[in-house]
Design an enzyme around this catalytic site. Structure first.
Site, PDB file in Angstrom:
ATOM      1  N   LYS D 171       0.899  -1.082  -0.083  1.00  0.00           N
ATOM      2  CA  LYS D 171      -0.058   0.137  -0.079  1.00  0.00           C
ATOM      3  C   LYS D 171       0.785   1.066   0.016  1.00  0.00           C
ATOM      4  O   LYS D 171       0.436   2.184  -0.672  1.00  0.00           O
ATOM      5  CB  LYS D 171      -0.913   0.073   1.112  1.00  0.00           C
ATOM      6  CG  LYS D 171      -1.624   1.325   1.447  1.00  0.00           C
ATOM      7  CD  LYS D 171      -2.768   1.285   0.343  1.00  0.00           C
ATOM      8  CE  LYS D 171      -3.800   2.449   0.186  1.00  0.00           C
ATOM      9  NZ  LYS D 171      -4.519   2.839   1.265  1.00  0.00           N
ATOM     10  N   LYS D 239      -0.091  11.822   5.029  1.00  0.00           N
ATOM     11  CA  LYS D 239      -0.035  10.848   6.380  1.00  0.00           C
ATOM     12  C   LYS D 239       0.664   9.379   5.544  1.00  0.00           C
ATOM     13  O   LYS D 239       1.440   8.960   6.030  1.00  0.00           O
ATOM     14  CB  LYS D 239      -1.422  10.404   6.926  1.00  0.00           C
ATOM     15  CG  LYS D 239      -1.049   9.485   7.992  1.00  0.00           C
ATOM     16  CD  LYS D 239      -2.340   8.557   7.923  1.00  0.00           C
ATOM     17  CE  LYS D 239      -2.480   7.599   7.085  1.00  0.00           C
ATOM     18  NZ  LYS D 239      -3.621   6.290   7.273  1.00  0.00           N
TER      19      LYS D 239
END
Lengths: 292, 292, 292, 292
Positions: D171, D239
């Site tokens: 990811k 983030k």
């Protein structure tokens, strides 16, 4: 007579502790590996077998340790400085660590009645031996004033730069500028060599103008000679740039050049050259330019 | 008495020509806009109405022009210096232009019996007025020696750095280092401000160590005060970085930081701030960090 | 029957010219090295001994040449296309060159009554052989319409993207995205390998989502196998990125990622790997990460 | 009937839990803010008042939470999943968090007899609603097989990519490629606009070749229209890039483009545009190019 507990007697710590002895302090040293404390004892200090023993009767505690977790453990850990130092003790952390950790430790120390300063240094082993370090101090003005006799014994330029953590912040900025400047000088040197310029003459004229900097003055000769004996090792600079880029990210500050040079320093460490002097960045520019 | 033709009497050229007058040279000036030559005449020089007139009886020709095409035209163009200067004339180009153009002009001049040097300067308007410029000279040792009396009258540090074009190469390296150092200092300042550090104190301690450089000494105060009065304008630095990155590309030299800072300088020009001093790069770091 | 002069019968040009023959055009080919035109003749075209001979009776001229100076010479040089083509001839330059050169050549052609289009292609040797090239065409709508039968015979996707030079501009953007995407995929692969991930599975899931791209589909398998057989060579991509970064600079467009990947491609060429496929950028990421 | 506890019913979690209900699972939902669990109850699930209550009788626990500390607390904290789940329970964390945290949680869960998988998703709110998410799963082959019925009910492409933490690693790589590709497309669009190209046509031809990618297909139209409605917000991407750059650093992998685009995303957040879709990076390229 002021008693100073000195924790961490490595390449930097031992000569700093020795300078404190020379300046007339009663210095009690402790190091994880025992031989170091004995070395201090031979130079007029005293050796302690534990942090607790070193700290118990000290007026001032100085720590000089590799990284944030080390300082956290030695100060705030079980059987650490905070557990054993008397109320009002000055705790001066000379390590280069994360500013947020310094701030937290200062707050935690204050809760126990201790006065914690962050006081990272620059100037390398030579500065530590000669007592000519530059020291960037974060903490309250009163505590910095109280620490001055100790700091003046190990450094030449002692500057109070703000509240707790500020010393580390300035040190982080220092490391960004140093790495970036080394890389700029490295790119310039490879560029000049590729064009067949007289690099000795070029460095001389560059150093005299607006391009002038401490790297051209102190490191360029070594770079031209491909002498990358440390000095300050790339592995340590890599650690420091990790601190600097994280601190920039937390503060929302965008540092395009700082981020770029951090990748280049990371590449030097990744290729196994973390033990070279940081001026060894030149080797990467050469390699990238097919001239290695 | 040596007669010097001075072509290009702008912000840099006029004070340089004036210093030649003061040093006892017979200076004949020419500029595209006539008022400038008259200004030189008022200061003891002579005004010429054309390049041909200025050059005809000169022992030395000095050019101080904006960019490569200007120099090509004034030297090699119809009715230019090469067409009118006497055999053996020293032609000193003090402009900052592409190294390959300098090399070509030196070769073309040599075919006509002229001795062409590239001698770009650093030090800005102040250095030109005070006669304290740093001058990086490319050409043959004999020609550089012959040019020394003239160069010494306008500069303080005159260094022969190699064959034709080398002066420009060193100047390109100079401009890379200067732009990169400004950006590093700008990133450091915004980083320190975001962390609430005493930046005056921080700049002082940074300047004293391995991070020390001429930008911290001469420009940081203005940067802290957001005073970006030029000095050296970003638009000109942008031109110079175009020369430097192209010269690096030609030579197969990889300059990650040089390329990155060139993009940032381009951004300042693109946003309409080409007229600011190059220390104005700070404004971009502030904007990128949401602090403008 | 439409006669097409085809100039430049290299790896791309010869199959394109062959496809024109197959589509029923009368194709007269010329190449600096004579063997190439003979190869075309063997495939049903005709060989011409000079540009003049090829162009004299052509309705359409197609050029497929290495770089800007080649196109300038073949079109605008002495004894070039402009000197010999009849008024109204369509001139389609399929080479990848500087957009400003394309614009200048279109204007110079128009002065001589010629209709010049820039029509660079993408799709590589395979696309040229299969007649499935993507073609980005700059020029007037009428001229593009007139050129369609020829373009449709060599390409599958023929898109008119704007006035003269626009085809080159889009090709430059294409090359920026391609190089950048290869580098991103390379960084991802090395990152995944370093973490011990199943990279085949990872590439599959990455390709299916918002990270999906043609490099993951067509090049990732070769990258995982370290098979960098060209395909499209890094040396050519380096040339194209020179065009792209210069065109961005001229237009005042700041391209931080484009500039960064251009340095990395330059490094591959500098280290002697210009002959590898552009997916070979992976080797640089590996080297920088100490994994080569 | 399999009972699934679903913890974290936000924009992504609620539709995922709803799809589990539709697929015939007994779904017990919990969220810090109570209204969310009631919304699930209205759609056929059940609402639990605490993590303990949700988890107690569950066969499978799914978590979908904002960041690493949230997952640490909900799984390993006092009164968390590990404290209340029965031995052998499958714990599937669908959040995007740090790979090292996933690895630690998997180990800590295993000590308590739990089978923990990291299974971050891509595809956004639309993918969550439609049940077409791509899911990258890290864990043991057996546990992944056991989790498949649940994963297949919320995703379309479910790929096992390696041991614990591998899902997060993939990811992270996904987010690097996505951010980088958006930036490349943004640079290309601004470049094309500055040159007066027909950008609709250009995007069409770019999408069809080696430059083709999912951003050109799904996001370019919005970028051309300056419609930056999220979609996936820059603050979240910021983030995720923090995770990716830290994971690269830990593994000693050098990611020059990843690091550069991380700075640009940071700049968008710093200037207050964290709420825009990540395709809003175009606005920064425009601003840097003086075209905003």
């Amino acid at each position: 007579m002021t008693t100073v507990a000195f924790l961490g007697l490595g390449i930097m710590g031992l000569p700093m502790a020795t300078n404190l002895v020379s300046a007339g302090f009663d210095v009690v040293g402790h190091n994880r590996s025992k031989g170091k404390a004995d070395a201090l004892a031979e130079r007029g200090g005293r050796a302690a077998g534990s942090v607790a023993e070193a700290v118990r009767d000290a007026d001032v505690v100085v720590t000089m340790l590799p990284d944030s977790p080390d300082v956290e453990q030695v100060l705030a850990g079980t059987d650490g400085v905070f557990a054993h130092a008397g109320a009002g003790t000055l705790v001066i952390d000379a390590s280069t660590i994360r500013p947020d950790v310094s701030r937290e430790l200062a707050a935690a120390g204050a809760e126990r009645g201790l006065r914690v300063l962050d006081a990272p240094v620059s100037g390398g082993e030579k500065g530590a031996v000669d007592g000519t370090l530059s020291i960037m101090v974060g903490g309250s003005p009163e505590d910095v004033e109280a620490a001055r006799p100790v700091l003046d014994a190990v450094g030449k330029t002692v500057v109070h730069v703000g509240p707790a953590g500020s010393g580390q912040t300035v040190k982080a900025a220092n490391q960004l500028i140093v790495a970036g400047t080394i890389e700029l000088v490295a790119e310039a040197i490879v560029f000049l060599e590729a064009h067949g310029v007289d690099t000795d003459a070029a460095v001389r004229v560059l150093a005299g103008g607006l391009a002038g900097n401490a790297i051209l003055e102190r490191k360029a000769a070594g770079m031209l000679a491909r002498d990358f004996t440390p000095g300050f090792r790339l592995a340590l600079h890599h650690k420091d740039l990790g601190i600097a880029t994280a601190a920039a990210r937390e503060a929302g500050v965008v540092i395009p050049l700082g981020a770029a040079v951090s990748q280049l320093v990371a590449a030097m460490v990744a290729r196994g050259d973390g033990g070279l002097d940081h001026s060894g960045l030149l080797a990467l520019v050469e390699q990238l330019s097919g001239r290695a």
